[in-house]
Design an enzyme around this catalytic site. Sequence first.
Site, mmCIF file in Angstrom:
data_model
loop_
_atom_site.group_PDB
_atom_site.id
_atom_site.type_symbol
_atom_site.label_atom_id
_atom_site.label_comp_id
_atom_site.label_asym_id
_atom_site.label_seq_id
_atom_site.Cartn_x
_atom_site.Cartn_y
_atom_site.Cartn_z
ATOM 1 N N LYS A 1 0.827 -1.210 0.000
ATOM 2 C CA LYS A 1 0.000 0.000 0.000
ATOM 3 C C LYS A 1 0.863 1.262 0.000
ATOM 4 O O LYS A 1 0.633 2.191 -0.771
ATOM 5 C CB LYS A 1 -0.927 -0.025 1.218
ATOM 6 C CG LYS A 1 -1.915 -1.180 1.220
ATOM 7 C CD LYS A 1 -2.831 -1.129 2.405
ATOM 8 C CE LYS A 1 -2.122 -1.441 3.702
ATOM 9 N NZ LYS A 1 -1.623 -2.830 3.771
ATOM 10 N N GLU B 1 4.595 -37.030 12.069
ATOM 11 C CA GLU B 1 4.650 -36.431 10.732
ATOM 12 C C GLU B 1 4.234 -37.428 9.660
ATOM 13 O O GLU B 1 3.627 -37.058 8.650
ATOM 14 C CB GLU B 1 6.059 -35.902 10.454
ATOM 15 C CG GLU B 1 6.499 -34.757 11.356
ATOM 16 C CD GLU B 1 5.582 -33.558 11.246
ATOM 17 O OE1 GLU B 1 5.011 -33.312 10.160
ATOM 18 O OE2 GLU B 1 5.405 -32.853 12.260
ATOM 19 N N HIS C 1 0.485 -37.348 9.385
ATOM 20 C CA HIS C 1 0.028 -36.218 8.563
ATOM 21 C C HIS C 1 0.178 -36.536 7.076
ATOM 22 O O HIS C 1 -0.738 -36.328 6.271
ATOM 23 C CB HIS C 1 0.841 -34.962 8.888
ATOM 24 C CG HIS C 1 0.456 -34.299 10.170
ATOM 25 N ND1 HIS C 1 -0.834 -33.930 10.459
ATOM 26 C CD2 HIS C 1 1.215 -33.919 11.246
ATOM 27 C CE1 HIS C 1 -0.866 -33.358 11.654
ATOM 28 N NE2 HIS C 1 0.361 -33.352 12.155
ATOM 29 N N ASP D 1 -1.929 -28.426 16.040
ATOM 30 C CA ASP D 1 -2.901 -29.075 15.146
ATOM 31 C C ASP D 1 -4.316 -28.961 15.713
ATOM 32 O O ASP D 1 -5.274 -28.654 14.986
ATOM 33 C CB ASP D 1 -2.539 -30.558 14.965
ATOM 34 C CG ASP D 1 -1.168 -30.741 14.319
ATOM 35 O OD1 ASP D 1 -0.754 -29.839 13.571
ATOM 36 O OD2 ASP D 1 -0.534 -31.781 14.576
#
Length: 657
Positions: A215, A434, A437, A508
Site C-alpha cells: 500500500k 509427521e 500427517h 494441530d
Amino acid sequence: MIYAAIGTVCVLGALTYLELNSREITWKEFINNYLAKGMVEKLEVVNKKWVRVRLPAGSNTSDGSSLWFNIGSVDSFERNLENAQIELNVESQNFVPVVYKTEMDGSTVKDLIPTLLIIGFLIFMLKRSSEMMGGAAGRGKGRGGGLFGGVMESTAKLINPTDIKVQFKDVAGCEEAKIEIMEFVNFLKNPQQYMDLGAKIPKGAILTGPPGTGKTLLAKATAGEANVPFITVSGSEFLEMFVGVGPSRVRDMFAMARKHAPCILFIDEIDAVGRKRGGRNFGGHSEQENTLNQLLVEMDGFNTTTNVVVLAATNRLDILDNALLRPGRFDRQIYVPAPDIKGRASIFKVHLATLKSNLNKDDLARKMAALTPGFTGADIANVCNEAALIAARDLNESIELKHFEQAIERVVAGMEKKSNVLQPEEKKTVAYHEAGHAVAGWFLEHADPLLKVSIIPRGKGLGYAQYLPKEQYLYTAEQLFDRMCMTLGGRVSEQIFFGRITTGAQDDLKKVTQSAYAQVVHYGMNEKVGNVSFDMPQPGEQVLEKPYSEETAQLIDSEVRVLIGTAYKSTHELLTLHKEKVLKVAERLLKQEILNRDDMIELLGPRPFPEKSTYEQFVEGTGSLDEDTSLPEGLKGWNKKKETEPEKKDTDKKSSS
C-alpha cells in the site's frame, strides 16, 4: 532563566569584589594594634558571624583594605570586648559602640541560587509561551516559534519529485489497484480534462488490505508517476502527550500541502487517529477525537481546484469513523489484496531482476509463484533476500534453485535447528506424528498435495511438512472436513502406534478447533445450528457479550465437538487401513530425516487423485499465463502527456509573472 542567572552572577561578583577589598585580622591583633591605640570608631556585628572594624576618618590601614574578624557567638564577643576594655582602663561611657547588622553574604546567595533559577525559569516559560501563542496565531503567514513551536508543527516529510525513484513499473501483483490509482495521476496531470465535463476531482482514497501487500509503495509510485511532491506522515505522529498538538499538526500539514500543490499527501496507518468516535473512549481518546475532527474539517476545506490528493493506508478499515469514509473526503476505497499466483510471479520478476543467478528468471519466477501460496509482496521480497543470503553463506557465485527452496522453508517454518538434542524416543514420536500427517493427506482427495516432510526441528516446532495449497477462494464442507482429518493425522498416528498421546499436537488441535467453529458459527454449515452467521472474535479482541443466546452457545459447542469427533474417527479408520504405509514413511524419516515428493511416490505409489503442482496447471483456464496489465480505454493515453504538460504549466507561470 537567563536573566536570573545574569543577576546571580552580578551579585556574586559584587560580593567577591567586597571580599577581595577587605582583610581578616585576629582578635589579638585587633586588641593590640587598634583597640589599645584608640583607633576604633565603632564595631559592626554582621549576621552574628563576623565583626567589621570601623576606623576614624583618615586612619586607613596600610594597604587601604577594611578590617574584619570572625566571632564564635555574640555573647562571648560582648563579654570579651568588655573585659578587654576594662583591662585597658577605658571608662564605661567611652566603650566602643557596637552595631548589629544583617547583610547578604556569599553563602546566603549560594543558598538562594536554586530559588532564583526556578523564578527565572518561570519567567522564561511565560515569555516563550506568549511568543508561541503569537506564532500560532500567525501560522498562516509563517511558522510559529516558541518553546513548543517544534512540537506543535507537523512532522510530515516532504519528498521532492526528483527524489522519488519508485514508479508503477516497480509495483507488481496489484494491477486492479494500480488501474484505480492511475486515475489520480491523470487527475493531477490533466485536471481540465475532467472539469470540462463537469466532473469533480476526487479528494482522496484509502488503500486497505493485509499487511505487506504494497500500500505504501503504491502511494509513493503514484507520486513518482505524477511527478509531484510527496508529503508523507504516520497517523501515530499526531498523538503526543501535550493537549492540542494533534489538531495543530493537522492544520500545519494541510497548510504545507496547499503550499506545495499540486502534490500527494499520504497518511500511513490512519487508523491511529481515525478510529470511531464515542463508545468507550475515555481519557487520552479525547485528544484522538479532536485530531480526527480537525482532519475532517481540513478535508472539507479542499475544493476541486486545490490539486491536492490525500491518500491513506490502513489494515483495519472496519474500525475507521464513518464520517472519514463518506464521499467528499475519501471518495475511493481501494482494496489491495494478497497477490494471486500471477501476481506473485510478477512480483518475483521485479525482485529477481537485481539478483545474480544463472537460472532463467521468467521460469524461476513462475516456479516460485507456484511454491508460495498466500505470500504477500513483503514475504516474496524476504524470500529473495534470504536466498541471496544463503547463497553468500555457502560461498556460491550465483543463486541456485535450492537456495530459493531453502529460503521458502526458512520464511514459512523458521531456521533449521540441527543442534537440538532429541531423545531417541522423542525423535521416533515426531517421525510417526509427521508420517501420520503425510499419509492421511496422501489418501484424502481434498487435502493439499505434499511437497516435503522433515523431522529436523524448525522454529518452535519439532517437525515440518510443506504442502502446496490450491489457489482457491471457495471451500465446500467436504473439503474443509478432509483438511481437518489431515491435520488430526499426527495425533491419530501417535494413538495407533504408541497407545498414548503427547503435547506435539497442540498446534494441530488449535487449527482444527478454529476450523470447526468457523464452519458452525461463521459459514452456516451445520444443520442443527442452521443457516446463520455470527461474527467470530478477532485475535486479541475482547468479547463482552455474545451475539447469540446461552442455549445457542451450548448447541454450538456440542456440534463442534461432534464434528471434531467425526473427523477424528474418520482419520483413525483411514490410518488403521494404511498402517503399514505409515510405518514405512516413519522408518524412512528416521533414517533420512527429510522426504520429498519423489520419496513419497516411491513409498506409497502415485497419489490416487489428480492434483496440480506447476504454474501452468494452476493458471490453466484463466486466460494468459502472465498477469493482465492492460489499461482501460480512458487511461491508455495518460502517460503520453507526462512530458508536455509540465512544460505548458511552466510557460503559463512565466507569462503570468
